[in-house]
Enzyme design. Structure first.
Site, short mmCIF file in Angstrom:
data_model
loop_
_atom_site.label_atom_id
_atom_site.label_comp_id
_atom_site.label_asym_id
_atom_site.label_seq_id
_atom_site.Cartn_x
_atom_site.Cartn_y
_atom_site.Cartn_z
CG HIS A 72 1.57 5.44 5.04
ND1 HIS A 72 1.15 4.29 4.41
CD2 HIS A 72 1.66 6.40 4.07
CE1 HIS A 72 1.01 4.54 3.11
NE2 HIS A 72 1.30 5.81 2.88
CB SER A 117 6.83 0.12 3.63
OG SER A 117 6.13 -0.76 4.48
N GLY A 133 3.72 -2.83 10.86
CA GLY A 133 2.86 -3.04 9.69
C GLY A 133 3.67 -3.49 8.50
CG PHE A 158 -1.82 -1.21 1.26
CD1 PHE A 158 -2.93 -1.29 0.43
CD2 PHE A 158 -1.55 -2.28 2.11
CE1 PHE A 158 -3.76 -2.40 0.45
CE2 PHE A 158 -2.37 -3.40 2.13
CZ PHE A 158 -3.48 -3.46 1.30
CG HIS A 162 -4.68 2.50 8.97
ND1 HIS A 162 -3.50 1.88 9.32
CD2 HIS A 162 -4.39 3.24 7.88
CE1 HIS A 162 -2.56 2.22 8.46
NE2 HIS A 162 -3.07 3.05 7.57
C1 LIG Z 1 -1.59 -1.10 5.89
S1 LIG Z 1 -0.87 -2.67 6.17
C2 LIG Z 1 0.86 -2.30 6.07
C3 LIG Z 1 1.30 -1.95 4.69
C4 LIG Z 1 2.79 -1.97 4.44
N1 LIG Z 1 3.52 -1.09 5.33
C5 LIG Z 1 3.06 -1.65 2.99
O1 LIG Z 1 3.90 -0.77 2.70
O2 LIG Z 1 2.48 -2.26 2.11
C6 LIG Z 1 -1.13 -2.89 7.90
C7 LIG Z 1 -0.52 -4.16 8.49
O3 LIG Z 1 -0.57 -4.00 9.91
C8 LIG Z 1 -0.80 -5.25 10.50
N2 LIG Z 1 -1.39 -5.03 11.82
C9 LIG Z 1 -2.57 -4.44 12.11
N3 LIG Z 1 -2.74 -4.35 13.45
C10 LIG Z 1 -1.63 -4.89 14.01
C11 LIG Z 1 -1.20 -5.10 15.35
N4 LIG Z 1 -1.94 -4.72 16.40
N5 LIG Z 1 -0.01 -5.70 15.56
C12 LIG Z 1 0.76 -6.10 14.52
N6 LIG Z 1 0.41 -5.92 13.23
C13 LIG Z 1 -0.76 -5.32 12.97
C14 LIG Z 1 -1.72 -5.97 9.55
O4 LIG Z 1 -1.62 -7.38 9.72
C15 LIG Z 1 -1.23 -5.46 8.18
O5 LIG Z 1 -0.35 -6.37 7.58
#
Ligand SMILES: C[S@@+](CC[C@H](N)C(=O)[O-])C[C@H]1O[C@@H](n2cnc3c(N)ncnc32)[C@H](O)[C@@H]1O
Length: 215
Positions: A170, A53, A47, A18, A145
């Site tokens: 982000h 990223s 994340g 993303f 988020h």
């Molecule tokens: C928006 S994605 C990250 C996108 C990534 N940084 C990229 O550049 O494509 C959010 C990620 O956060 C992880 N996530 C959400 N809540 C979390 C938590 N409490 N602890 C660990 N990981 C979490 C999800 O599993 C997901 O893979």
């Protein structure tokens, strides 16, 4: 400003995820800056998803001879679950019937040639933050988020940002018409604490520098 190696840029562009290119280049520049100014301290991402990223942090870590740490439970955020806007059915583990982004993440890092520059932590961000014991040069918040998750990420990780280190958030959208407000509220909270000063804005990617003690 650090330039992204063409092979790492190609791997970034090929990876699922993303992070748009312009924001990604700003993240890479911030990571290079923090790693160079604070030698030996790691770069930390909340994340991982499929590693898009992470490539940027890993490339910066390699250049500065440090390491990138990336934290994710790999079960996906709310909006990535079946039936939601950002679901990718290719990322469901057919055996357990749940999202599992870890295998794709590992392929991404392998393709980028950056496996040796990353420590991947599979776990929930607040639990990892609670046992984390050292300062970091940069924290990049791109996990859940919702207010609950974004707030927990900020409260768990912001205290670990070293003096003069960077906090990068982000998906910061001041106008609710552009996106969810939880990352924006975390960004505001960081600025309002007096501990952070804004360094750069690249669309929704905000880079803050730790310039004060209180968080
Ligand atoms: C928006 S994605 C990250 C996108 C990534 N940084 C990229 O550049 O494509 C959010 C990620 O956060 C992880 N996530 C959400 N809540 C979390 C938590 N409490 N602890 C660990 N990981 C979490 C999800 O599993 C997901 O893979």
């Amino acid at each position: 400003m650090a330039t992204l190696d063409p092979s790492h840029r190609a791997a970034f562009e090929a990876a699922k995820g993303f992070m748009p290119l312009d924001e990604g280049l700003a993240l890479h520049a911030a990571a290079g800056d923090a790693a160079a100014r604070l030698p030996g301290l790691p770069l930390l991402e909340v994340g991982t998803y499929c590693g898009r990223s992470t490539i940027l942090l890993a490339a910066a870590a390699r250049a500065a001879r440090t390491v990138a740490v990336t934290v994710d439970h790999h079960r996906g955020s709310e909006e990535q679950q079946p039936g939601w806007e950002y679901h990718d059915k290719e990322l469901v583990d057919p055996e357990v019937g749940l999202m599992d982004t870890l295998p794709t993440f590992r392929r991404t890092l392998h393709a980028a040639g950056l496996e040796d520059d990353v420590i991947a932590v599979a776990g929930r961000s607040p639990q990892v933050a609670a046992v984390w014991g050292r300062p970091v040069a940069l924290v990049f918040i791109d996990g859940g988020h919702t207010d609950e998750h974004a707030t927990a990420d900020y409260e768990g990780w912001a205290p670990h940002v070293a003096p003069d280190g960077l906090l990068v958030v982000h998906d910061v959208f001041p106008d609710p018409a552009d996106g969810g407000q939880a990352p924006y509220r975390v960004y505001r909270r960081a600025l309002d604490s007096g501990a952070f000063t804004e360094v750069s804005v690249t669309r929704s990617l905000r880079v803050l520098r730790r310039t004060g003690p209180g968080i």
